[in-house]
Write a protein that holds these residues in place. Structure first.
Motif, PDB file in Angstrom:
ATOM      1  N   LEU A  99       0.816  -1.220   0.000  1.00 34.41           N
ATOM      2  CA  LEU A  99       0.000   0.000   0.000  1.00 34.41           C
ATOM      3  C   LEU A  99       0.848   1.268   0.000  1.00 34.41           C
ATOM      4  O   LEU A  99       0.357   2.337  -0.355  1.00 34.41           O
ATOM      5  N   LEU A 100       2.112   1.161   0.410  1.00 34.91           N
ATOM      6  CA  LEU A 100       2.972   2.341   0.438  1.00 34.91           C
ATOM      7  C   LEU A 100       3.166   2.923  -0.956  1.00 34.91           C
ATOM      8  O   LEU A 100       3.383   4.130  -1.102  1.00 34.91           O
ATOM      9  N   ILE A 101       3.101   2.081  -1.971  1.00 35.04           N
ATOM     10  CA  ILE A 101       3.240   2.557  -3.349  1.00 35.04           C
ATOM     11  C   ILE A 101       2.100   3.514  -3.696  1.00 35.04           C
ATOM     12  O   ILE A 101       2.321   4.630  -4.188  1.00 35.04           O
ATOM     13  N   PHE A 102       0.870   3.101  -3.423  1.00 39.49           N
ATOM     14  CA  PHE A 102      -0.290   3.939  -3.720  1.00 39.49           C
ATOM     15  C   PHE A 102      -0.301   5.185  -2.829  1.00 39.49           C
ATOM     16  O   PHE A 102      -0.648   6.281  -3.290  1.00 39.49           O
ATOM     17  N   PHE A 103       0.080   4.998  -1.583  1.00 38.70           N
ATOM     18  CA  PHE A 103       0.101   6.119  -0.637  1.00 38.70           C
ATOM     19  C   PHE A 103       1.128   7.161  -1.062  1.00 38.70           C
ATOM     20  O   PHE A 103       0.886   8.368  -0.963  1.00 38.70           O
ATOM     21  N   THR A 104       2.269   6.705  -1.543  1.00 35.58           N
ATOM     22  CA  THR A 104       3.311   7.618  -2.005  1.00 35.58           C
ATOM     23  C   THR A 104       2.809   8.499  -3.140  1.00 35.58           C
ATOM     24  O   THR A 104       2.997   9.724  -3.133  1.00 35.58           O
ATOM     25  N   ILE A 105       2.177   7.883  -4.113  1.00 36.35           N
ATOM     26  CA  ILE A 105       1.688   8.622  -5.277  1.00 36.35           C
ATOM     27  C   ILE A 105       0.657   9.665  -4.857  1.00 36.35           C
ATOM     28  O   ILE A 105       0.689  10.824  -5.315  1.00 36.35           O
ATOM     29  N   PHE A 106      -0.252   9.282  -3.954  1.00 38.77           N
ATOM     30  CA  PHE A 106      -1.261  10.241  -3.504  1.00 38.77           C
ATOM     31  C   PHE A 106      -0.616  11.426  -2.791  1.00 38.77           C
ATOM     32  O   PHE A 106      -0.936  12.582  -3.086  1.00 38.77           O
ATOM     33  N   VAL A 107       0.271  11.154  -1.847  1.00 36.85           N
ATOM     34  CA  VAL A 107       0.865  12.227  -1.055  1.00 36.85           C
ATOM     35  C   VAL A 107       1.622  13.213  -1.942  1.00 36.85           C
ATOM     36  O   VAL A 107       1.474  14.429  -1.791  1.00 36.85           O
ATOM     37  N   VAL A 108       2.404  12.697  -2.875  1.00 35.57           N
ATOM     38  CA  VAL A 108       3.180  13.575  -3.763  1.00 35.57           C
ATOM     39  C   VAL A 108       2.256  14.460  -4.602  1.00 35.57           C
ATOM     40  O   VAL A 108       2.459  15.683  -4.684  1.00 35.57           O
ATOM     41  N   LEU A 109       1.247  13.868  -5.204  1.00 32.64           N
ATOM     42  CA  LEU A 109       0.325  14.647  -6.037  1.00 32.64           C
ATOM     43  C   LEU A 109      -0.479  15.634  -5.203  1.00 32.64           C
ATOM     44  O   LEU A 109      -0.712  16.777  -5.616  1.00 32.64           O
ATOM     45  N   PHE A 110      -0.886  15.216  -4.022  1.00 32.84           N
ATOM     46  CA  PHE A 110      -1.694  16.073  -3.148  1.00 32.84           C
ATOM     47  C   PHE A 110      -0.899  17.267  -2.645  1.00 32.84           C
ATOM     48  O   PHE A 110      -1.387  18.399  -2.660  1.00 32.84           O
ATOM     49  N   VAL A 111       0.320  17.035  -2.216  1.00 30.47           N
ATOM     50  CA  VAL A 111       1.142  18.104  -1.646  1.00 30.47           C
ATOM     51  C   VAL A 111       1.640  19.056  -2.719  1.00 30.47           C
ATOM     52  O   VAL A 111       1.614  20.279  -2.551  1.00 30.47           O
ATOM     53  N   ASN A 112       2.083  18.501  -3.837  1.00 37.79           N
ATOM     54  CA  ASN A 112       2.727  19.337  -4.847  1.00 37.79           C
ATOM     55  C   ASN A 112       1.752  20.035  -5.782  1.00 37.79           C
ATOM     56  O   ASN A 112       2.159  20.889  -6.569  1.00 37.79           O
ATOM     57  N   SER A 113       0.474  19.693  -5.692  1.00 38.44           N
ATOM     58  CA  SER A 113      -0.499  20.317  -6.587  1.00 38.44           C
ATOM     59  C   SER A 113      -0.586  21.816  -6.364  1.00 38.44           C
ATOM     60  O   SER A 113      -0.643  22.597  -7.314  1.00 38.44           O
ATOM     61  N   GLU A 114      -0.567  22.242  -5.111  1.00 43.31           N
ATOM     62  CA  GLU A 114      -0.638  23.673  -4.824  1.00 43.31           C
ATOM     63  C   GLU A 114       0.731  24.336  -4.880  1.00 43.31           C
ATOM     64  O   GLU A 114       0.852  25.527  -5.163  1.00 43.31           O
ATOM     65  N   GLU A 115       1.776  23.541  -4.603  1.00 46.72           N
ATOM     66  CA  GLU A 115       3.128  24.099  -4.676  1.00 46.72           C
ATOM     67  C   GLU A 115       3.457  24.522  -6.108  1.00 46.72           C
ATOM     68  O   GLU A 115       4.030  25.573  -6.339  1.00 46.72           O
ATOM     69  N   SER A 116       3.098  23.670  -7.053  1.00 47.94           N
ATOM     70  CA  SER A 116       3.432  23.952  -8.447  1.00 47.94           C
ATOM     71  C   SER A 116       2.544  25.032  -9.056  1.00 47.94           C
ATOM     72  O   SER A 116       2.954  25.743  -9.963  1.00 47.94           O
ATOM     73  N   SER A 117       1.317  25.156  -8.549  1.00 45.68           N
ATOM     74  CA  SER A 117       0.387  26.134  -9.113  1.00 45.68           C
ATOM     75  C   SER A 117       0.510  27.512  -8.484  1.00 45.68           C
ATOM     76  O   SER A 117      -0.033  28.481  -8.990  1.00 45.68           O
ATOM     77  N   GLY A 118       1.219  27.603  -7.361  1.00 46.89           N
ATOM     78  CA  GLY A 118       1.356  28.885  -6.685  1.00 46.89           C
ATOM     79  C   GLY A 118       0.197  29.196  -5.760  1.00 46.89           C
ATOM     80  O   GLY A 118       0.140  30.267  -5.154  1.00 46.89           O
ATOM     81  N   TYR A 119      -0.744  28.245  -5.641  1.00 46.38           N
ATOM     82  CA  TYR A 119      -1.923  28.445  -4.791  1.00 46.38           C
ATOM     83  C   TYR A 119      -1.535  28.621  -3.330  1.00 46.38           C
ATOM     84  O   TYR A 119      -2.212  29.314  -2.575  1.00 46.38           O
ATOM     85  N   ILE A 120      -0.390  28.015  -2.947  1.00 50.69           N
ATOM     86  CA  ILE A 120       0.054  28.094  -1.566  1.00 50.69           C
ATOM     87  C   ILE A 120       0.336  29.532  -1.147  1.00 50.69           C
ATOM     88  O   ILE A 120       0.157  29.914   0.008  1.00 50.69           O
TER      89      ILE A 120
END
Length: 288
Positions: A99-120
């Motif tokens: 499950l760590l594989i799926f969890f890793t993908i979610f966390v990266v996409l979830f965290v970096n979605s606002e970082e990359s868009s500048g929404y943060i």
């Protein structure tokens, strides 16, 4: 509280969150199918099953420092005489780190979605204490971990019930403790991936490092340190989150469970603190 609600809302309405859950369900079904195929094979070749069990017992007794890299699911095998319970299949998948594989993908996409868009930058300017954003994000990650484990366990349980006849659930106090400790360890792993993603602001690096850790390649590093220290009964893997996940068993002693909880809590607090410091410093410097 508003920040937590915001991130939970974002998590629920994210397409990637749903896709990852569906992928986890598909993996659960595939795992059960392969287990059923293996069980049917060994029912017809009982002598090979006995040989396999002997090899597994010898491997557990050995004190070899060699690590098997990759995801290894030590799934129970049904035979003519025995039929493993549902939770035996579930716990085997969880301790493998699958499950760590799926969890890793979610966390990266979830965290970096606002970082990359500048929404943060926009929401950080509205927060009285910028560190609360990291804490709220961590709460959403932990909630998703709970949902991911629950959905996977449900899919796995239904799959086992459909694949085998007269199979028991096998839920008891030891299983409950195992699941609770495993949840804390996976939360700590998620906070580690979140911290790496915040530091590097890269989806690729976060996913790669997460998969490296989940697949046990990190044992190369920890075993090298073990050789350098060369101290009897010392194993750095016991103090690492993934090492504890892979070493968990339903019948582990209370001492092992308590130490696993301590490892999860300490590492979780460390990664959360580092994430907060980095986020605050970047905000002060104008979001660099």
């Amino acid at each position: 509280m508003n920040a937590i609600k915001m991130y939970i809302y974002k998590m629920i309405h994210s397409k990637s969150s749903l896709i990852i859950l569906l992928a986890a369900v598909a993996m659960a079904c595939f795992s059960i199918y392969m287990g059923k195929y293996e069980s049917d094979y060994y029912k017809e070749h009982g002598e090979e099953l006995a040989e396999l069990e002997q090899k597994s017992a010898d491997l557990e007794k050995s004190n070899s420092e060699e690590m098997n890299f990759g995801i290894m699911v030590d799934a129970p095998v049904a035979s003519v005489e025995t039929q493993p319970a549902v939770m035996e299949y579930v716990t085997a998948d969880l301790k493998s780190g699958l499950l760590l594989i799926f969890f890793t993908i979610f966390v990266v996409l979830f965290v970096n979605s606002e970082e990359s868009s500048g929404y943060i930058k926009n929401i950080a300017s509205q927060a009285k204490r910028r560190g609360i954003l990291v804490e709220a994000k961590a709460a959403a990650i932990c909630l998703y971990n709970f949902i991911l484990m629950g959905v996977y366990m449900l899919a796995c349980g239904i799959g086992v019930k459909l694949a085998y006849k007269d199979v028991k659930l096998g839920w008891n106090r030891d299983v409950t403790v195992f699941l609770a400790v495993m949840y804390l360890l996976m939360c700590a792993f998620g906070l580690f991936i979140s911290c790496i993603t915040i530091l590097m602001r890269s989806n690729a690096m976060g996913i790669v490092l997460g998969l490296i850790d989940a697949c046990g390649i990190g044992y190369l590093f920890t075993n090298t340190i073990n050789h350098m220290i060369d101290k009897e009964n010392f194993d750095l893997n016991r103090y690492m989150v993934v090492g504890r996940i892979n070493g968990m068993n339903v019948d582990s002693t209370s001492e092992v469970m308590v130490k696993a909880v301590i490892v999860a809590v300490l590492w979780g607090m460390i990664w959360l603190a580092v994430s907060e410091i980095v986020t605050v410093k970047r905000d002060i410097r104008g979001g660099m």
